[in-house]
Design an enzyme around this catalytic site. Structure first.
Site, mmCIF file in Angstrom:
data_model
loop_
_atom_site.group_PDB
_atom_site.id
_atom_site.type_symbol
_atom_site.label_atom_id
_atom_site.label_comp_id
_atom_site.label_asym_id
_atom_site.label_seq_id
_atom_site.Cartn_x
_atom_site.Cartn_y
_atom_site.Cartn_z
ATOM 1 N N ASP A 129 0.857 -1.187 0.000
ATOM 2 C CA ASP A 129 0.000 0.000 0.000
ATOM 3 C C ASP A 129 0.894 1.238 0.000
ATOM 4 O O ASP A 129 1.713 1.414 0.906
ATOM 5 C CB ASP A 129 -0.893 -0.018 1.244
ATOM 6 C CG ASP A 129 -2.020 1.002 1.175
ATOM 7 O OD1 ASP A 129 -1.769 2.125 0.682
ATOM 8 O OD2 ASP A 129 -3.135 0.688 1.609
ATOM 9 N N LYS A 133 -0.389 10.071 0.015
ATOM 10 C CA LYS A 133 -0.476 11.412 0.598
ATOM 11 C C LYS A 133 0.626 11.585 1.639
ATOM 12 O O LYS A 133 0.835 10.714 2.478
ATOM 13 C CB LYS A 133 -1.842 11.633 1.232
ATOM 14 C CG LYS A 133 -2.989 11.632 0.223
ATOM 15 C CD LYS A 133 -4.324 11.890 0.888
ATOM 16 C CE LYS A 133 -5.450 11.895 -0.138
ATOM 17 N NZ LYS A 133 -6.782 12.127 0.491
ATOM 18 N N ASP A 165 4.827 0.368 -7.994
ATOM 19 C CA ASP A 165 4.568 1.183 -9.186
ATOM 20 C C ASP A 165 4.193 2.607 -8.783
ATOM 21 O O ASP A 165 3.484 3.300 -9.504
ATOM 22 C CB ASP A 165 3.497 0.546 -10.075
ATOM 23 C CG ASP A 165 2.207 0.223 -9.343
ATOM 24 O OD1 ASP A 165 2.102 0.563 -8.132
ATOM 25 O OD2 ASP A 165 1.300 -0.359 -9.952
ATOM 26 N N TYR A 205 -3.163 -8.028 -10.182
ATOM 27 C CA TYR A 205 -3.101 -6.705 -9.550
ATOM 28 C C TYR A 205 -2.018 -5.857 -10.214
ATOM 29 O O TYR A 205 -2.238 -4.690 -10.526
ATOM 30 C CB TYR A 205 -2.811 -6.850 -8.055
ATOM 31 C CG TYR A 205 -2.627 -5.512 -7.360
ATOM 32 C CD1 TYR A 205 -3.720 -4.797 -6.896
ATOM 33 C CD2 TYR A 205 -1.361 -4.958 -7.194
ATOM 34 C CE1 TYR A 205 -3.564 -3.558 -6.277
ATOM 35 C CE2 TYR A 205 -1.193 -3.722 -6.585
ATOM 36 C CZ TYR A 205 -2.292 -3.034 -6.125
ATOM 37 O OH TYR A 205 -2.131 -1.813 -5.536
#
Length: 223
Positions: A129, A133, A165, A205
């Site tokens: 993950d 931000k 990525d 994914y």
């Protein structure tokens, strides 16, 4: 003094209702695949294993299951808190009749804390993950503390692969790994991080390209 647990490095634990077949695997198969609740030596789980590998955040389990299938002599331990991903992984394990996989359905850091020093031959952190931000960067899995824990767990000469990525997370992670003298980045040229390694398993994914750059692969060796 109150000791606070580490910030969660993952988002939601569940999104959609788990399909009946997968729910049955969670109930009947998962208990037999969970590592012991306390401190344990992974070699005791499969004494004949040539190596022990850890995948941190295995997503839907495609990569983990494929690697386990290609390397039946390796014990592959995967950690993933996302319930839908765990259910998907169990389906892969069941369909391929994999006897060399163990599954921790929770925070990988909890599992890592229970493992002894120099107990892993290889580790994977693939597309974690990104918490893009800036105010959420502190939730990223790759922190100096996590890198130090991986240094503790990997044997000298052990391998670690990181992939992402998200360009900022790649830079963030590379900085933290190279700052730790226990790790050596093995890249010599741009193709070493731009082209998927020969033994990489591409997942659905990864093919979605949800990040802001092409996948980057960073391979490190435990010195």
């Amino acid at each position: 003094m109150t000791v606070h647990p580490p910030l969660r490095s993952y988002g939601r634990l569940k999104t959609r209702t788990i399909k009946p077949r997968q729910a049955a695997l969670v109930e009947n198969l998962l208990p037999s695949l969970r590592p012991p609740a306390g401190a344990f030596d992974p070699r005791a789980l499969k004494p004949d294993a040539a190596e022990v590998w850890l995948e941190i955040g295995f997503g839907g389990g495609e990569h983990m299951a494929a690697q386990a299938g290609l390397h039946p002599d390796v014990l592959v331990i995967g950690a993933e808190p996302f319930q839908n991903g765990v259910a998907s992984a169990l389906r892969h394990i069941d369909e391929q009749a994999l006897g060399n996989v163990r599954v921790h359905d929770g925070d990988a850091r909890d599992l890592m804390a229970r493992l002894p020093d120099a107990s892993l031959d290889r580790a994977f952190i693939l597309f974690p993950d990104p918490w893009p931000k800036a105010r959420h960067n502190k939730r990223r899995l790759v922190q100096a503390e996590t890198v130090a824990e991986l240094a503790r767990l990997l044997k000298p000469g052990g391998a670690l692969r990181y992939a992402s990525d998200w360009a900022d997370y790649v830079d963030w992670s590379l900085e933290r790994f190279v700052k730790n003298p226990a790790f050596r980045w093995v890249a010599d040229q741009a193709s070493d991080w731009r082209i998927p390694p020969a033994d990489h398993i591409t997942t659905r994914y990864e093919e979605k390209r949800l990040g802001d750059c092409a996948p980057v692969f960073l391979d490190f060796v435990r010195t």
